[in-house]
Design a protein around this motif. Structure first.
Motif, mmCIF file in Angstrom:
data_model
loop_
_atom_site.group_PDB
_atom_site.id
_atom_site.type_symbol
_atom_site.label_atom_id
_atom_site.label_comp_id
_atom_site.label_asym_id
_atom_site.label_seq_id
_atom_site.Cartn_x
_atom_site.Cartn_y
_atom_site.Cartn_z
ATOM 1 N N UNK A 1 -17.066 -3.496 -31.732
ATOM 2 C CA UNK A 1 -17.884 -3.265 -30.530
ATOM 3 C C UNK A 1 -16.272 -4.059 -29.877
ATOM 4 N N UNK A 2 -15.943 -5.252 -30.004
ATOM 5 C CA UNK A 2 -14.334 -6.063 -29.486
ATOM 6 C C UNK A 2 -14.191 -5.827 -29.870
ATOM 7 N N UNK A 3 -13.724 -5.325 -31.363
ATOM 8 C CA UNK A 3 -11.827 -4.711 -31.980
ATOM 9 C C UNK A 3 -11.968 -3.030 -31.185
ATOM 10 N N UNK A 4 -12.990 -2.313 -31.077
ATOM 11 C CA UNK A 4 -12.684 -1.324 -30.288
ATOM 12 C C UNK A 4 -12.509 -1.539 -28.521
ATOM 13 N N UNK A 5 -13.097 -2.961 -27.773
ATOM 14 C CA UNK A 5 -12.619 -3.177 -26.588
ATOM 15 C C UNK A 5 -11.148 -3.574 -26.517
ATOM 16 N N UNK A 6 -10.174 -4.113 -28.009
ATOM 17 C CA UNK A 6 -9.111 -5.240 -27.658
ATOM 18 C C UNK A 6 -8.342 -3.553 -27.773
ATOM 19 N N UNK A 7 -8.407 -2.489 -28.711
ATOM 20 C CA UNK A 7 -7.976 -1.399 -29.215
ATOM 21 C C UNK A 7 -7.692 -0.632 -28.081
ATOM 22 N N UNK A 8 -8.576 -0.513 -27.410
ATOM 23 C CA UNK A 8 -8.857 0.130 -26.114
ATOM 24 C C UNK A 8 -7.945 -0.275 -24.535
ATOM 25 N N UNK A 9 -8.468 -1.749 -24.608
ATOM 26 C CA UNK A 9 -7.358 -2.574 -23.506
ATOM 27 C C UNK A 9 -5.868 -2.291 -23.786
ATOM 28 N N UNK A 10 -5.287 -2.586 -25.864
ATOM 29 C CA UNK A 10 -3.631 -2.471 -25.688
ATOM 30 C C UNK A 10 -2.944 -1.128 -25.571
ATOM 31 N N UNK A 11 -3.998 0.197 -25.955
ATOM 32 C CA UNK A 11 -3.490 1.419 -25.707
ATOM 33 C C UNK A 11 -3.086 1.515 -24.167
ATOM 34 N N UNK A 12 -1.714 2.548 -24.339
ATOM 35 C CA UNK A 12 -1.453 2.649 -22.421
ATOM 36 C C UNK A 12 -2.691 4.081 -22.683
ATOM 37 N N UNK A 13 -2.832 4.941 -21.452
ATOM 38 C CA UNK A 13 -3.228 6.356 -21.390
ATOM 39 C C UNK A 13 -3.280 7.323 -22.393
ATOM 40 N N UNK A 14 -3.428 7.757 -22.761
ATOM 41 C CA UNK A 14 -2.670 9.160 -23.279
ATOM 42 C C UNK A 14 -2.192 8.742 -25.157
#
Length: 231
Positions: free
Chosen positions: A119-132
């Motif tokens: 989960x911490x890694x997935x949260x970082x992936x979601x944070x650094x990607x822009x929408x789309x």
């Protein structure tokens, strides 16, 4: 004092068989995932756990602005030798040194399963990607009920496929394509057995903790393309 066990992907005998990609499916599976992501030239795409740089080469060949991150100084040195033009950072995937929303894409190949808690890694992936933005995720998963109990070492974080999809969804990463490529894992295991005589012989190089699983029939391999939700 107990001997320090190296992860399987750090062992030269494994690298000789797996090639520079260090994972099932190799660069061919990565190329398939990149096609599905539909990135455009100039897009900024980070490779999490870039290793010696196999995927970085594919990204540059497609005209993408590539960034490599890895925790291993040895792998970063090898990636820098092969791709001196690439910006490279030493970092853990659960603590990315990047601003929010700066990436068009992410590649994370056979890395998430090394995390006890994804989960911490997935949260970082979601944070650094822009929408789309798109995530190319390829990794081990648990195929059989109860098989996860026998998995240790660098595959200890492998989860059932439906659980992995649910975790992606909870972090705002919507799966667009989910493909099973367990045959690629079987083919890699077959080449390792041919090279070393048996998987037990390979365990002698790394120990049970390094190999990760006594019975590879409990593991599969998947390719997932997910999109950062826009709202």
């Amino acid at each position: 004092m107990s001997e320090v066990v190296r992860p399987l992907y750090h062992c030269p005998s494994f690298q000789q068989v797996s090639g520079p990609a260090l994972r099932p499916g190799g660069s061919e599976l990565t190329a398939r995932g990149l096609d599905l992501c539909g990135f455009s030239p100039g897009d900024r795409v980070a490779d999490l756990g870039c290793g010696p740089g196999a995927t970085l080469g594919l990204l540059y060949d497609r005209g993408l602005r590539a960034l490599g991150l890895d925790i291993s100084e040895d792998f970063l040195l090898r990636a820098r030798t092969g791709h001196p033009e690439a910006p490279l950072l030493r970092a853990r995937i659960e603590a990315l040194p990047l601003a929010g929303g700066v990436l068009d894409g992410l590649c994370c190949e056979c890395v998430l399963s090394t995390q006890d808690d994804p989960d911490p890694a997935l949260a970082e992936m979601a944070r650094t990607l822009h929408p789309g933005g798109r995530l190319l995720l390829s990794d081990l998963y648990v195929r059989r009920t109860g098989a996860g109990a026998g998995i240790t070492g660098c595959a200890a974080g492998a989860r059932p496929l439906d659980e992995l999809e649910n975790r992606l969804q909870r972090h705002g990463l919507r799966p667009l394509h989910v493909q099973d490529h367990s045959r690629a894992l079987s083919e890699l295991a077959g080449r390792l057995i041919f090279q070393h005589g048996s998987l037990d012989a390979l365990r002698g190089l790394t120990g049970d903790e390094g190999c990760g699983c006594r019975d590879l029939r409990g593991l599969g391999y998947c390719l997932i393309i997910a999109e950062k939700e826009t709202s």
